[in-house]
Design a protein around this motif. Structure first.
Motif, PDB file in Angstrom:
ATOM      1  N   SER A   1      35.428   8.119  27.915  1.00 64.08           N
ATOM      2  CA  SER A   1      34.709   7.605  29.073  1.00 64.08           C
ATOM      3  C   SER A   1      33.927   8.690  29.803  1.00 64.08           C
ATOM      4  CB  SER A   1      35.691   6.936  30.046  1.00 64.08           C
ATOM      5  OG  SER A   1      36.621   7.884  30.541  1.00 64.08           O
ATOM      6  N   ARG A   2      34.199   9.954  29.508  1.00 63.41           N
ATOM      7  CA  ARG A   2      33.478  11.049  30.161  1.00 63.41           C
ATOM      8  C   ARG A   2      32.296  11.540  29.331  1.00 63.41           C
ATOM      9  NH1 ARG A   2      35.622  13.976  34.160  1.00 63.41           N
ATOM     10  NH2 ARG A   2      35.180  15.996  33.236  1.00 63.41           N
ATOM     11  N   PHE A   3      31.937  10.781  28.310  1.00 62.85           N
ATOM     12  CA  PHE A   3      30.803  11.119  27.469  1.00 62.85           C
ATOM     13  C   PHE A   3      29.980   9.870  27.183  1.00 62.85           C
ATOM     14  CE2 PHE A   3      33.885  14.412  26.578  1.00 62.85           C
ATOM     15  CZ  PHE A   3      33.121  15.562  26.435  1.00 62.85           C
ATOM     16  N   VAL A   4      28.686  10.078  26.979  1.00 60.31           N
ATOM     17  CA  VAL A   4      27.823   9.007  26.486  1.00 60.31           C
ATOM     18  C   VAL A   4      27.149   9.500  25.212  1.00 60.31           C
ATOM     19  CG1 VAL A   4      27.402   7.950  28.732  1.00 60.31           C
ATOM     20  CG2 VAL A   4      25.888   9.775  27.931  1.00 60.31           C
ATOM     21  N   VAL A   5      26.806   8.565  24.350  1.00 58.95           N
ATOM     22  CA  VAL A   5      26.151   8.926  23.093  1.00 58.95           C
ATOM     23  C   VAL A   5      24.660   9.094  23.343  1.00 58.95           C
ATOM     24  CG1 VAL A   5      25.729   8.254  20.713  1.00 58.95           C
ATOM     25  CG2 VAL A   5      27.885   7.634  21.812  1.00 58.95           C
ATOM     26  N   GLY A   6      24.137  10.269  23.003  1.00 57.70           N
ATOM     27  CA  GLY A   6      22.719  10.524  23.196  1.00 57.70           C
ATOM     28  C   GLY A   6      21.904  10.349  21.934  1.00 57.70           C
ATOM     29  N   HIS A   7      22.524  10.652  20.790  1.00 60.11           N
ATOM     30  CA  HIS A   7      21.771  10.616  19.530  1.00 60.11           C
ATOM     31  C   HIS A   7      22.741  10.411  18.369  1.00 60.11           C
ATOM     32  CE1 HIS A   7      18.529  11.705  16.694  1.00 60.11           C
ATOM     33  NE2 HIS A   7      19.443  12.396  16.046  1.00 60.11           N
ATOM     34  N   VAL A   8      22.335   9.579  17.434  1.00 58.29           N
ATOM     35  CA  VAL A   8      23.106   9.374  16.202  1.00 58.29           C
ATOM     36  C   VAL A   8      22.128   9.374  15.037  1.00 58.29           C
ATOM     37  CG1 VAL A   8      24.627   7.865  14.883  1.00 58.29           C
ATOM     38  CG2 VAL A   8      24.888   8.000  17.359  1.00 58.29           C
ATOM     39  N   ASP A   9      22.479  10.102  13.990  1.00 60.76           N
ATOM     40  CA  ASP A   9      21.633  10.200  12.797  1.00 60.76           C
ATOM     41  C   ASP A   9      22.522   9.972  11.578  1.00 60.76           C
ATOM     42  OD1 ASP A   9      19.963  10.965  10.668  1.00 60.76           O
ATOM     43  OD2 ASP A   9      18.970  12.499  11.871  1.00 60.76           O
ATOM     44  N   ILE A  10      22.248   8.897  10.844  1.00 64.91           N
ATOM     45  CA  ILE A  10      23.066   8.566   9.676  1.00 64.91           C
ATOM     46  C   ILE A  10      22.239   8.655   8.408  1.00 64.91           C
ATOM     47  CG2 ILE A  10      24.387   6.767   8.508  1.00 64.91           C
ATOM     48  CD1 ILE A  10      25.380   5.789  11.122  1.00 64.91           C
ATOM     49  N   THR A  11      22.749   9.409   7.445  1.00 63.48           N
ATOM     50  CA  THR A  11      22.145   9.491   6.115  1.00 63.48           C
ATOM     51  C   THR A  11      22.987   8.641   5.174  1.00 63.48           C
ATOM     52  OG1 THR A  11      21.316  11.727   6.539  1.00 63.48           O
ATOM     53  CG2 THR A  11      21.465  11.028   4.236  1.00 63.48           C
ATOM     54  N   PHE A  12      22.321   7.805   4.394  1.00 65.51           N
ATOM     55  CA  PHE A  12      23.036   6.859   3.539  1.00 65.51           C
ATOM     56  C   PHE A  12      23.087   7.344   2.096  1.00 65.51           C
ATOM     57  CE2 PHE A  12      21.311   4.477   7.104  1.00 65.51           C
ATOM     58  CZ  PHE A  12      22.436   3.794   7.542  1.00 65.51           C
ATOM     59  N   GLY A  13      24.263   7.202   1.497  1.00 68.27           N
ATOM     60  CA  GLY A  13      24.447   7.531   0.088  1.00 68.27           C
ATOM     61  C   GLY A  13      24.571   6.253  -0.714  1.00 68.27           C
ATOM     62  N   GLU A  14      25.706   6.074  -1.357  1.00 65.84           N
ATOM     63  CA  GLU A  14      25.920   4.853  -2.136  1.00 65.84           C
ATOM     64  C   GLU A  14      26.259   3.680  -1.212  1.00 65.84           C
ATOM     65  OE1 GLU A  14      28.510   5.164  -5.479  1.00 65.84           O
ATOM     66  OE2 GLU A  14      28.073   7.288  -5.796  1.00 65.84           O
ATOM     67  N   PRO A  15      25.876   2.460  -1.591  1.00 64.04           N
ATOM     68  CA  PRO A  15      26.239   1.290  -0.789  1.00 64.04           C
ATOM     69  C   PRO A  15      27.755   1.129  -0.727  1.00 64.04           C
ATOM     70  CG  PRO A  15      24.522   0.754  -2.394  1.00 64.04           C
ATOM     71  CD  PRO A  15      25.037   2.113  -2.752  1.00 64.04           C
ATOM     72  N   ILE A  16      28.236   0.510   0.357  1.00 69.62           N
ATOM     73  CA  ILE A  16      29.666   0.329   0.571  1.00 69.62           C
ATOM     74  C   ILE A  16      30.053  -1.106   0.204  1.00 69.62           C
ATOM     75  CG2 ILE A  16      31.549   0.461   2.242  1.00 69.62           C
ATOM     76  CD1 ILE A  16      29.783   2.283   3.947  1.00 69.62           C
ATOM     77  N   PRO A  17      30.716  -1.312  -0.939  1.00 65.73           N
ATOM     78  CA  PRO A  17      31.122  -2.669  -1.316  1.00 65.73           C
ATOM     79  C   PRO A  17      32.390  -3.091  -0.577  1.00 65.73           C
ATOM     80  CG  PRO A  17      31.819  -1.125  -2.998  1.00 65.73           C
ATOM     81  CD  PRO A  17      31.069  -0.316  -1.971  1.00 65.73           C
ATOM     82  N   TRP A  18      32.572  -4.411  -0.427  1.00 62.88           N
ATOM     83  CA  TRP A  18      33.795  -4.898   0.200  1.00 62.88           C
ATOM     84  C   TRP A  18      34.971  -4.674  -0.746  1.00 62.88           C
ATOM     85  CZ3 TRP A  18      37.879  -8.051  -0.804  1.00 62.88           C
ATOM     86  CH2 TRP A  18      38.715  -8.349   0.290  1.00 62.88           C
ATOM     87  N   ARG A  19      36.096  -4.321  -0.146  1.00 66.96           N
ATOM     88  CA  ARG A  19      37.349  -4.214  -0.892  1.00 66.96           C
ATOM     89  C   ARG A  19      38.497  -4.314   0.096  1.00 66.96           C
ATOM     90  NH1 ARG A  19      37.281   2.283  -2.413  1.00 66.96           N
ATOM     91  NH2 ARG A  19      38.397   2.992  -0.535  1.00 66.96           N
ATOM     92  N   ARG A  20      39.661  -4.587  -0.405  1.00 69.09           N
ATOM     93  CA  ARG A  20      40.825  -4.737   0.464  1.00 69.09           C
ATOM     94  C   ARG A  20      41.361  -3.395   0.949  1.00 69.09           C
ATOM     95  NH1 ARG A  20      44.768  -8.956  -2.516  1.00 69.09           N
ATOM     96  NH2 ARG A  20      45.981  -8.537  -0.624  1.00 69.09           N
ATOM     97  N   GLU A  21      41.252  -2.368   0.107  1.00 72.42           N
ATOM     98  CA  GLU A  21      41.762  -1.050   0.491  1.00 72.42           C
ATOM     99  C   GLU A  21      40.807  -0.399   1.500  1.00 72.42           C
ATOM    100  OE1 GLU A  21      41.039  -1.922  -2.610  1.00 72.42           O
ATOM    101  OE2 GLU A  21      43.047  -2.425  -3.338  1.00 72.42           O
TER     102      GLU A  21
END
Length: 242
Positions: A158-178
């Motif tokens: 609560s004492r911080f706010v998000v100023g910037h987020v940068d996401i680099t994507f690799g392989e797609p994330i498939p659904w799985r139970r684990e």
């Protein structure tokens, strides 16, 4: 000069967080919905692969009856989307999407216990993989858990706010139970901000890598603040090889 394309989207009650601000992840929903319209209009190719998405959170957006406006400008491989409200010129968030093949990401050394990410069926889109917007939600959840694990009054989320987020994507994330492991570490501590990196990866396979900048924030004064010495000392313990 690149042409600008402006689309209006409705704001909903469900878009708000506990502070009655639009939740950070929802800005990605606005941008993603606008990108879908850009595909329909032939401005973005349906088969273009997203390499990375960066978001600058500039100021909080409150609930309004006015529509959310997304102004999109395509320049080469980059699509810049500025999110405003109604007829105001105030930009609340800026989303930059870069299209292209996957790139190598410098891997880090986790200093926190991995967060077990369990996918829901609703996280998966028509492609059979987790949507790009959901990746921001995954990393946001991991950040919140990370701060909760510190258990100290001076460094709560609560004492911080998000100023910037940068996401680099690799392989797609498939659904799985684990669950998928999300590992995190602090890469830099400044006078008024900290940099957190995290990745969803296993067995040499990288799904996504995030770099986030969190800014110290005074909730009473509603302004940024400098980090206190005890915060810096505590957080510095989680910088790899420190």
């Amino acid at each position: 000069m690149a042409n600008q394309h402006v689309y209006e989207l409705p704001m909903r009650w469900a878009d708000l967080d506990s502070l009655n601000h639009v939740n950070n992840v929802v800005y990605l929903d606005y941008a993603a919905e606008s990108r879908t319209i850009l595909v329909e209009d032939g401005i973005v190719g349906a088969d273009e692969r997203v390499q990375r998405i960066a978001v600058d959170f500039l100021r909080p957006l409150l609930l309004s009856k006015r529509p959310v406006c997304v102004a999109s400008t395509r320049d080469g491989d980059a699509l810049v989307q500025e999110i405003t409200s109604g007829d105001t010129e105030t930009v609340f968030a800026r989303v930059t999407t870069v299209f292209g093949p996957p790139v190598d990401v410098e891997r880090g050394q986790a200093t926190f216990e991995p967060f077990p990410l369990r996918l829901r069926r609703s996280d998966v889109d028509a492609t059979g993989f987790a949507s790009l917007t959901k990746a921001f939600e995954f990393f946001q959840e991991a950040r919140i858990i990370l701060f909760s694990s510190l258990r100290t009054d001076g460094s709560g989320a609560s004492r911080f706010v998000v100023g910037h987020v940068d996401i680099t994507f690799g392989e797609p994330i498939p659904w799985r139970r684990e669950p998928y492991p999300v590992t995190s570490w602090i890469s830099r501590i400044g006078d008024s901000s900290i940099h957190i990196e995290a990745e969803i990866a296993e067995e040499g396979r990288l799904y996504a890598h995030a770099r986030s900048v969190l800014v110290g924030f005074d909730m009473t004064a509603q302004t940024s603040r400098k980090l206190e010495d005890h915060e810096k000392k505590l957080l510095s313990e989680f910088i790899p090889n420190n």
